[in-house]
Design a protein around this motif. Structure first.
Motif, PDB file in Angstrom:
ATOM      1  N   ALA A 126       0.805  -1.223   0.000  1.00  0.00           N
ATOM      2  CA  ALA A 126       0.000   0.000   0.000  1.00  0.00           C
ATOM      3  C   ALA A 126       0.844   1.282   0.000  1.00  0.00           C
ATOM      4  O   ALA A 126       0.395   2.314  -0.495  1.00  0.00           O
ATOM      5  N   MET A 166      -1.661   4.542   0.235  1.00  0.00           N
ATOM      6  CA  MET A 166      -2.880   3.994   0.825  1.00  0.00           C
ATOM      7  C   MET A 166      -2.524   3.382   2.170  1.00  0.00           C
ATOM      8  O   MET A 166      -1.377   3.017   2.417  1.00  0.00           O
ATOM      9  N   GLN A 167      -3.518   3.283   3.028  1.00  0.00           N
ATOM     10  CA  GLN A 167      -3.341   2.627   4.318  1.00  0.00           C
ATOM     11  C   GLN A 167      -4.292   1.444   4.392  1.00  0.00           C
ATOM     12  O   GLN A 167      -5.428   1.535   3.923  1.00  0.00           O
ATOM     13  N   VAL A 168      -3.820   0.356   4.960  1.00  0.00           N
ATOM     14  CA  VAL A 168      -4.675  -0.810   5.155  1.00  0.00           C
ATOM     15  C   VAL A 168      -4.698  -1.174   6.627  1.00  0.00           C
ATOM     16  O   VAL A 168      -3.725  -0.993   7.345  1.00  0.00           O
ATOM     17  N   ARG A 223      -0.018  -6.738  -3.987  1.00  0.00           N
ATOM     18  CA  ARG A 223       0.224  -5.593  -4.883  1.00  0.00           C
ATOM     19  C   ARG A 223      -0.891  -5.498  -5.922  1.00  0.00           C
ATOM     20  O   ARG A 223      -1.371  -4.399  -6.230  1.00  0.00           O
ATOM     21  N   ILE A 247      -3.969  -3.972  -4.191  1.00  0.00           N
ATOM     22  CA  ILE A 247      -3.849  -2.532  -3.959  1.00  0.00           C
ATOM     23  C   ILE A 247      -3.941  -1.757  -5.272  1.00  0.00           C
ATOM     24  O   ILE A 247      -4.632  -0.734  -5.353  1.00  0.00           O
ATOM     25  N   ALA A 273      -6.878   0.888  -6.103  1.00  0.00           N
ATOM     26  CA  ALA A 273      -6.553   2.266  -6.484  1.00  0.00           C
ATOM     27  C   ALA A 273      -7.190   2.630  -7.827  1.00  0.00           C
ATOM     28  O   ALA A 273      -7.699   3.742  -8.002  1.00  0.00           O
TER      29      ALA A 273
END
Length: 136
Positions: free
Chosen positions: A33, A38-40, A119, A122, A126
């Motif tokens: 992320a 981005m945050q997970v 990956r 994410i 996105a």
């Protein structure tokens, strides 16, 4: 919030924020992320239990339910994933779902390590969240 059902042979579980079995997977997802800013996060055992979600129930959970749980946990969105080891594919088969604007998007990657599976998750999220449609 990432809701992930994981299966390898006879071992299967819902990845949560605390289980030692998932430490490397959680770390890998977080690393995937970072390049996209981005945050997970992952649900706690208590959150999964209160919602009646084990790994099998997660597979059939409606995205609206998962989005509601994500919001209660302070997140913007739910990302669902199923990660199944395949000896035939010599890697993981990862199926991903994310709902946006009343549509549920589904995408998959096969025969990869879990780092690449995350990956792909994410990048797909996105792409959808930025309004650029269905991931390949």
């Amino acid at each position: 919030v990432v809701f992930l059902a994981t299966e390898r042979g006879t071992t299967h579980y819902a990845l949560d924020a605390e289980d030692d079995r998932g430490m490397l997977m959680r770390e890998s997802f977080g690393n995937a992320a970072v390049p996209l800013a981005m945050q997970v996060t992952f649900p706690t055992v208590a959150q999964l239990s209160q919602a009646g979600l084990d790994d099998q129930a997660l597979r059939n959970a409606e995205m609206t339910k998962l989005d509601t749980l994500a919001e209660k946990a302070g997140a913007d969105q739910a990302l669902y994933g199923s990660l199944v080891w395949s000896d035939k594919e010599l890697g993981w088969i990862a199926d991903w779902r994310l709902a946006m604007a009343g549509k549920t998007y589904v995408w998959q990657v096969r025969g990869v390590g879990f780092d690449e599976a995350f990956r792909v998750a994410i990048r797909g999220a996105a792409q959808i969240l930025s309004g650029n449609g269905q991931p390949e």
